[in-house]
Design an enzyme around this catalytic site. Structure first.
Site, PDB file in Angstrom:
ATOM      1  N   ASP A 148      -4.534  -8.668   3.870  1.00 38.16           N
ATOM      2  CA  ASP A 148      -5.801  -8.488   4.585  1.00 38.16           C
ATOM      3  C   ASP A 148      -6.428  -9.824   4.970  1.00 38.16           C
ATOM      4  O   ASP A 148      -7.626 -10.051   4.721  1.00 38.16           O
ATOM      5  CB  ASP A 148      -6.801  -7.683   3.724  1.00 38.16           C
ATOM      6  CG  ASP A 148      -6.217  -6.402   3.167  1.00 38.16           C
ATOM      7  OD1 ASP A 148      -5.431  -5.754   3.872  1.00 38.16           O
ATOM      8  OD2 ASP A 148      -6.543  -6.047   2.013  1.00 38.16           O
TER       9      ASP A 148
ATOM     10  N   GLU B   2      -8.378   1.043  10.238  1.00 40.76           N
ATOM     11  CA  GLU B   2      -9.042   0.184   9.241  1.00 40.76           C
ATOM     12  C   GLU B   2      -9.000  -1.283   9.646  1.00 40.76           C
ATOM     13  O   GLU B   2      -8.406  -1.649  10.658  1.00 40.76           O
ATOM     14  CB  GLU B   2      -8.362   0.359   7.884  1.00 40.76           C
ATOM     15  CG  GLU B   2      -6.914  -0.105   7.907  1.00 40.76           C
ATOM     16  CD  GLU B   2      -6.112   0.358   6.700  1.00 40.76           C
ATOM     17  OE1 GLU B   2      -6.580   1.221   5.951  1.00 40.76           O
ATOM     18  OE2 GLU B   2      -4.998  -0.144   6.521  1.00 40.76           O
TER      19      GLU B   2
HETATM   20  C1  6LW Z   1      -7.422  -2.469   2.938  1.00 38.97           C
HETATM   21  C2  6LW Z   1      -6.989  -1.978   4.230  1.00 38.97           C
HETATM   22  C3  6LW Z   1      -5.570  -2.228   4.149  1.00 38.97           C
HETATM   23  O1  6LW Z   1      -8.684  -2.056   2.582  1.00 38.97           O
HETATM   24  O2  6LW Z   1      -5.183  -1.997   2.879  1.00 38.97           O
HETATM   25  O3  6LW Z   1      -3.707  -2.933   5.236  1.00 38.97           O
HETATM   26  C4  6LW Z   1      -6.329  -1.888   2.085  1.00 38.97           C
HETATM   27  N1  6LW Z   1      -4.931  -2.720   5.126  1.00 38.97           N
HETATM   28  O4  6LW Z   1      -7.550  -2.582   5.324  1.00 38.97           O
HETATM   29  C5  6LW Z   1      -6.143  -2.641   0.801  1.00 38.97           C
HETATM   30  O5  6LW Z   1      -5.651  -3.930   1.060  1.00 38.97           O
END
Ligand code: 6LW
Length: 521
Positions: A15, A187
């Site tokens: 991230d 996300e």
């Molecule tokens: C994070 C999300 C993700 O909150 O995995 O790959 C989760 N992205 O954005 C945990 O790292």
């Protein structure tokens, strides 16, 4: 001009978020239940990243008690505005939604100190912050849709941030539910303004094989956002599992001092089958713009093994987090502990540590006597030299940790008669199995060198006895049982020193005389 090798941060650095101030880039990644939390890296060339500190590095700044593995700190966003660094992030406690949540911290120096958290009072994960050129600031993030049309449908919300009070104000706007109908978890959203247009970058498909990066744009910050017809703009999902890099997603954009554009993002490198024990790592990808849209890895369409960075010196010095080898001294910023700071678990002593035993074991959702380093290399030796006058049932040695439910131990223990053994144990899915054992000769408190030799997916557990006697393999653990493909969760592996009294009251203090991290090749 220089060729920069990917990943730029090997090991569990997921991230990534990046921002530039003058000629310097700053980058932060997620750390989950480990402390200190949220490492801060600095670079002037996007290639070699020097760690300068952590965002969460003092007692009481955040409460990690009871936070199970792969909970804790998710997906930060780092931005700079008017001389102040802003960091937004989420503290996740999977058992208790009312705890933790989204917070904001500030600092004038990204190396710290960072402020205490200012809780934003909103649910969801992956907050981001955008400073518009009219002086207004906007926080956005991802949350599950209240009445979803499909499983794990999420939405990106947006609200204004009052910079004087750090409170969210005004109406809420929902900007985006992802590019693909049915895709889970839109996300890691980040907003940017480029040539007067607002761009929303988001990952979707989950942080595994289907991960992908999509982009939408709007005339006003509140939308409506229209997706790029070419979405996803970068993914490896169509390449299958048999490639060198999978799970490409969660990107953040930055611009070089020369005007060039770049994305940092996470991806995984499987080996020894479809397993990625190093976790989700940070990669660098060039970005250009065509017809008002970003093009990731133009002409290639996938994460390149090497990237040409025009403003990087040639040759690029070894990445600070990848090239170091040998004794890792107590002051090294790579040290982490679980749910507590290393300073709460151990005391520096020469090249090593004094490590008081705790009744807690690695299987407990508590603070264990564990000091660990990320496994950043597929083939690496981690050597731990330990000594302790152990009471019966107590143990000291090394651990390879995924979580409380999945880890491997190689420890010295004492029996009722004072004889010492080295025992290898694999805790898999919460069930402990002894892999091997060896009787130890020599003085009861003599130093013992324990080594884990990771070679591909074999984790050879070796003891070098007192008096430098020859190395003996106690067992070989199968790495394929330890990565998140096997266990679930979000983390790569950690390796380090470990001690426990196995639940009994204790006053034993182990000596960890030295820990060496020696990558091969
Ligand atoms: C994070 C999300 C993700 O909150 O995995 O790959 C989760 N992205 O954005 C945990 O790292």
């Amino acid at each position: 001009m220089s060729l920069v090798a990917n990943p730029v941060l090997p090991g569990c650095y997921p991230d990534p978020t990046v921002c530039r101030v003058g000629d310097t880039f700053y980058l932060v990644t997620s750390t989950f239940e480990y402390l200190p939390g949220l490492p801060v890296f600095r670079s002037t060339d996007l290639a070699s990243w020097e760690q300068v500190g952590h965002v969460v590095d003092r007692p009481g700044q955040l409460d990690y008690s009871g936070i199970a593995s792969s909970g804790g700190l998710y997906a930060p966003t780092l931005r700079h505005h008017d001389g102040v660094f802003y960091l937004v992030c989420t503290l996740v406690d999977q058992r208790d939604d009312s705890r933790g949540g989204n917070f904001l911290m500030t600092a004038t120096d990204p190396a710290g100190p960072w402020s205490d958290p200012h809780w934003l009072g909103v649910s969801g994960i992956d907050p981001s912050i955008f400073f518009d050129d009219d002086g207004r600031a906007w926080v956005h993030g991802t949350r599950l849709v209240a009445e979803p049309e499909w499983y794990h449908q999420t939405e990106v919300w947006l609200r204004e941030l009052d910079l004087a009070t750090l409170e969210l104000v005004g109406p809420e706007h929902v900007l985006w539910t992802g590019a693909v109908r049915g895709a889970v978890w839109a996300e890691g959203p980040h907003l940017y303004k480029v040539d007067g247009t607002y761009y929303l970058l988001a990952a979707e498909g989950g942080t595994e094989i289907h991960h992908a990066i999509s982009v939408a744009r709007a005339e006003t910050v509140t939308g409506p956002y229209v997706g790029n017809k070419g979405n996803p703009v970068l993914t490896h999902r169509h390449l299958g599992r048999g490639v060198d890099v999978v799970g490409v997603g969660h990107a953040d954009l930055t611009q070089g001092p020369d005007g060039s554009w770049w994305a940092v993002l996470l991806a995984m490198r499987p080996y020894g089958g479809y397993h990625y024990n190093l976790g989700r790592e940070t990669f660098l990808v060039p970005v250009t713009w065509e017809d008002g849209w970003p093009v990731f890895a133009p002409g290639v369409g996938r994460v390149p093994a090497e990237v040409e960075v025009p403003f990087a010196p040639a040759p690029v010095p070894g990445a600070a987090q990848g090239a170091t080898s040998g004794v890792v001294e107590p002051g090294d910023l790579r040290w982490t502990a679980v749910r507590a700071l290393p300073s709460a678990v151990a005391t520096p002593c020469g090249e090593g540590w004094e490590l008081p035993l705790r009744p807690t074991t690695l299987a407990d959702v508590d603070v264990p006597s564990f000091l660990g380093l990320r496994q950043q290399h597929r083939d690496v030796d981690v050597r731990v030299v330990v000594a302790a006058d152990l009471a019966p049932g107590e143990e000291v040695g090394l651990a390879v940790r995924q979580s409380e439910r999945d880890h491997v131990l190689l420890v010295v223990t004492a029996d009722e008669g004072g004889a010492r053994r080295v025992v290898a144990t694999h805790v898999h899915g919460g069930v402990a199995t002894q892999l091997g054992e060896l009787r130890l000769d020599g003085a009861a408190d003599g130093a013992v060198t324990l080594v884990v030799q990771a070679r591909d997916q074999d984790y050879r557990l070796v003891v070098v006895g007192t008096g430098g006697s020859s190395a003996t393999t106690v067992a070989v653990a199968d790495g394929r049982t330890l990565d998140t493909v096997a266990t679930g969760g979000f983390l790569g592996l950690w390796m380090g020193a470990y001690a426990s009294s196995g639940g009994r009251p204790t006053s034993t203090v182990a000596r960890v005389e030295r820990v060496e991290y020696v990558p091969l090749g």
